[in-house]
Design an enzyme around this catalytic site. Structure first.
Site, PDB file in Angstrom:
ATOM      1  N   THR A 229       0.846  -1.201   0.000  1.00  0.00           N
ATOM      2  CA  THR A 229       0.000   0.000   0.000  1.00  0.00           C
ATOM      3  C   THR A 229       0.873   1.239   0.000  1.00  0.00           C
ATOM      4  O   THR A 229       2.004   1.206   0.478  1.00  0.00           O
ATOM      5  CB  THR A 229      -0.817   0.130   1.308  1.00  0.00           C
ATOM      6  N   ASP A 230       0.334   2.325  -0.494  1.00  0.00           N
ATOM      7  CA  ASP A 230       0.944   3.600  -0.155  1.00  0.00           C
ATOM      8  C   ASP A 230       0.749   3.725   1.363  1.00  0.00           C
ATOM      9  O   ASP A 230      -0.119   3.062   1.955  1.00  0.00           O
ATOM     10  CB  ASP A 230       0.287   4.769  -0.886  1.00  0.00           C
ATOM     11  N   TRP A 231       1.558   4.562   1.985  1.00  0.00           N
ATOM     12  CA  TRP A 231       1.574   4.592   3.455  1.00  0.00           C
ATOM     13  C   TRP A 231       0.219   5.053   4.023  1.00  0.00           C
ATOM     14  O   TRP A 231      -0.153   6.210   3.916  1.00  0.00           O
ATOM     15  CB  TRP A 231       2.723   5.481   3.919  1.00  0.00           C
TER      16      TRP A 231
END
Ligand code: BGC
Length: 798
Positions: A229-231
């Site tokens: 995931t993106d953060w």
């Protein structure tokens, strides 16, 4: 050696679920008993951003020194795959020294609109260029046994609302424009990981979008790596597992892992599905462990020199009237502009690097030309006009042979977290140029910025050198280019429009708070400007050199779409130089709506004076294809095409006609001419697409672009949305206080306010669910749900 599959078999359900999220901000979890160590991933992508201590992913706290290469907007203009590979290799070496297993980049999101605050981190408005440039960088990094993370997958083309906004894109534009760069990079370079974006795509969060993460990425494109995931991009973790999302970063302090365990126990998620995900996490850890080079030390000086070379080969010479450049050391030259001493050389946010050294242009110029003088011309902190500084610059400029003015965009004008609202440089920069040009007719402007700007003074100056954000070597590179020690060879990987209003997406950017409609469809960048023959400031593919190139002997051989195109390029000038030879494919008459032409090949050739080289390109069916949404596949329309070869999208030197036979499937095209005529006959004025026409193209009803007033709040409601309630205001206040405590004031040395601006924008766009991650264990889902109940009660009682 034990395989990932075997290791996963030895794990408990809890261990498996645990591996689905990070240990902390930058590490994956370990399973020591099975020999799986904690591996580190860190930001990039134009250098290594490994944080020394405090973890944040916003580019705020400092990181270990690393070579700051030019950002993607800059290196894209090199159009040089070998250079990209070299940069990637150097970054890979730095990762090896710093024991980093995966660097988070490159970013290939399309520059849909020049206002996107993060365009400096992205490659191009064209997917072919984005994919090719990214693939070369990925191959370079990975040649060193270090992984990359191709990001942000997908359709994250703005900062506004990036965590909650739904990108509404028709299938054809999605495939041809917004996915094609990812496709190219995945197919030809196999990044170890792909990072899914924060936003929703056509109604589903990227982090739980099976079509995107499994059907397209893995099944169609053959992706073998891991999806991260993106953060903080996880919405529903269990749905994510089912969709093919492998790793959640950083983590929700075990909350989502527990949900996975529960779903398996309750029979809502099959353990085999989970195992597949965990196998990929384990594969990544094993691969990282195998490839570690414990005592590796990189060559700092060599990497700095490479950063200089990259900046030199990427800068774009936009104007050179009367051959004002290159300058001679004999000339009497004045350098103006605080950026000459304090360069703007990279962008703000998670990609911010702590450079190993930083060259400034004034010192570098002084080293070549000892008598050069300098005046600042404007303030670095306050961008209003300072008449006294301008007067000082004019006084110093009068009578000089040439004046070099360094200008552009300060940090807080463009950043991760927020978008620009116009294309203007600070008025202090514009006025300075205007005034100096009145007293000296030999002005050259050197632009340091990460995205297109408008240049109201362009006709009043003789030279414009676009250095973009040139990394730590930008100062030396600028000096070398200005004095002819290096010959400019960069070409624009994006259009510089004459005015912001000309941009095809402008009426639909950044959309509402809940969705953004990509109504311009495939007409992005030059695909649009060329189609309506719109006057632009500087076209896609454009860039001058100190020498000249001639094109001859275009030769096309082959059958149908499988063609070999050859052309001879000769350096007809007096000095060595490099030319970016561009190949475009055009379909004149067409039953579908399409761009006037599309770039399908490029090669950069280095030529000594008088030297000629043959450049060849291979074309295949994809070079001619469009995405046919009716059959969910690529199709080639039969008929006549033109192969155009040239020095820019608007400087075609040679062309040849070819006849191509179409695919059977082509007959199933939904022509849409009646339902959505605007796409077949684009207006000269600002592009407006009616609801009906876009809906016909999109093929479904359009979702609401704003939150429906009075609708209940959920974990995905943003701070901006909840602030209409008392509880919401309290939550927002708490978050703001926490952010202030975590990141303090502005640590920016030159006093610019980019961080404060970024934090403010990010806080307002943050969904409630992200408070779990932000609170580092203080808040759980139950507490959040309680808050949501309170807010919904307030709504009801209104
Ligand atoms: C950015 C990513 C970055 C990640 C980790 C996110 O906010 O969108 O590009 O890699 O943070 O710092």
């Amino acid at each position: 050696m034990t395989t990932a599959k075997e290791l996963v078999k030895k794990m408990t359900l809890e261990e498996k679920a645990g591996l689905c999220s990070g240990h902390d901000f930058w590490h994956l979890k370990s399973v020591e008993r099975l020999g799986l160590n904690k591996i580190m991933v860190t930001d990039g992508p134009h250098g290594l951003r490994k944080q020394a201590e405090d973890a944040d992913h916003l580019g705020i706290n400092d990181s270990v020194p690393a070579t700051c290469f030019p950002t993607a907007c800059t290196t894209a203009c090199s159009f040089d795959r070998e250079l990209m590979f070299e940069i990637g290799k150097a970054i890979g070496e730095e990762c090896q020294q710093e024991k980093v297993s995966v660097i988070l980049g490159p970013g290939v999101n399309i520059k849909r609109c020049p206002l996107c605050g993060r365009n400096f981190e992205y490659v191009s408005e064209d997917p072919y260029i984005a994919g090719q440039i990214a693939a070369a960088l990925i191959s370079g990094v990975q040649s060193q046994g270090v992984g990359t993370s191709l990001k942000h997958f997908a359709a994250n083309n703005q900062e506004k609302g990036r965590m909650i906004s739904n990108s509404v894109i028709d299938e054809r534009a999605l495939r041809e424009i917004y996915l094609a760069g990812f496709e190219e990079a995945v197919k030809s370079a196999q990044p170890w990981t792909v990072m899914c974006s924060y936003n929703l795509l056509n109604g589903t969060y990227a982090s739980e979008n099976k079509t995107l993460l499994t059907d397209i990425l893995r099944t169609e494109w053959g992706f073998k790596g891991l999806v991260v995931t993106d953060w903080g991009a996880t919405s529903d973790r269990v749905k994510g597992v089912e969709a093919g999302l492998d790793l959640e970063m950083p983590s929700t302090n075990g909350i989502n892992d527990t949900l996975i365990v529960k779903a398996v126990k309750e029979g809502k998620l099959s353990e085999e599905t989970l195992d597949k995900i965990v196998e990929r996490v384990v594969e990544l850890i094993l691969k990282a462990q195998e490839n570690q080079k414990p005592d590796f030390v990189y060559d700092k000086v060599a990497h700095h020199n490479l950063a200089v070379k990259a900046a030199e080969q990427s800068a774009v010479l936009l104007k050179n009237e009367g051959g004002i450049l290159p300058a001679s050391v004999e000339s009497d030259i004045l350098v103006v502009g605080a950026f000459a001493k304090t360069p703007r050389y990279q962008g703000a946010g998670s990609s911010k690097i702590n450079p190993t050294q930083l060259d400034n242009a004034f010192d570098a110029i002084k080293a070549l030309d000892g008598k050069v003088e300098y005046v600042p011309g404007y303030c670095l902190k306050d961008h209003s006009i300072h008449e006294d500084m301008i007067a000082e610059a004019c006084k110093a400029a009068a009578g000089k042979e040439k004046v070099f003015i360094f200008a552009g965009l300060p940090d807080e004008y463009e950043s991760e977290g927020f978008d620009r609202t116009n294309l203007d440089m600070p008025e202090s920069h514009n006025k300075l140029i205007e005034e100096v040009a009145k007293v000296n007719e030999n002005v050259v402007v050197i632009l340091l910025c990460g995205a297109p700007i408008v240049m109201p003074w362009a006709d009043k100056v003789k030279g414009i050198l676009l250095a973009y954000l040139g990394g730590q070597g930008t100062g030396t590179a600028c000096a070398n280019l200005l004095y002819g020690k290096a010959n400019p060879s960069g070409k624009l990987a994006e259009t510089f429009p004459a005015a912001l209003e000309d941009n095809p997406s402008i009426n639909y950017f950044p959309g509402g708070t809940r969705s953004v409609e990509y109504r311009e469809s495939i007409f992005v960048g030059y695909r649009y400007y060329d189609k309506i023959q719109k006057n632009v400031a500087y076209p896609f593919g454009y860039g001058l050199s100190y020498t000249e190139f001639e094109y001859s002997d275009l030769n096309v051989t082959g059958e149908n779409c499988d063609l070999m195109v050859e052309v001879i390029v000769t350096n007809t000038g007096k000095i060595s130089g490099a030319e970016v030879v561009q190949l475009y494919v055009a379909k004149g008459e067409s039953k579908i709506f399409r761009a006037e032409k599309e770039i399908k090949g490029f090669e950069k050739v280095f030529l000594a004076p008088g030297e000629s080289k043959q450049v060849s390109f291979k074309l295949n069916s994809r070079s001619f294809a469009y995405y046919n949404a009716e059959i969910s596949n690529w199709a080639v329309e039969g008929g006549a095409y033109e192969i155009k070869v040239g020095a820019s999208s608007q400087d075609i030197r040679l062309s040849a006609k070819v006849e191509v036979s179409g695919d059977e499937e082509e007959n199933k095209i939904a022509y849409l001419e009646a339902a959505a005529p605007v796409y077949f006959n684009l207006p000269q004025s600002s592009l407006e697409v009616s609801d009906k026409e876009f809906e016909a193209l999109y093929g479904r009803e359009l979702p609401p672009s704003e939150r429906i007033p009075g609708s209940p709040f959920t974990l995905n409601s943003s701070m901006e949305e909840i602030q209409c309630t008392r509880t919401g205001q309290q939550v927002l206040g708490m978050l703001q206080a926490q952010m202030a405590q975590m990141f303090g004031g502005d640590d920016n040395e030159d006093g610019d306010n980019d961080i404060a601006k970024m934090m403010e924008a990010m806080v307002m766009d943050m969904p409630l669910r992200n408070l779990i991650m932000m609170s580092q264990g203080q808040l759980g889902t139950d507490q959040l749900n309680e808050m949501i109940c309170l807010m919904n009660e307030e709504l009801k009682n209104r």
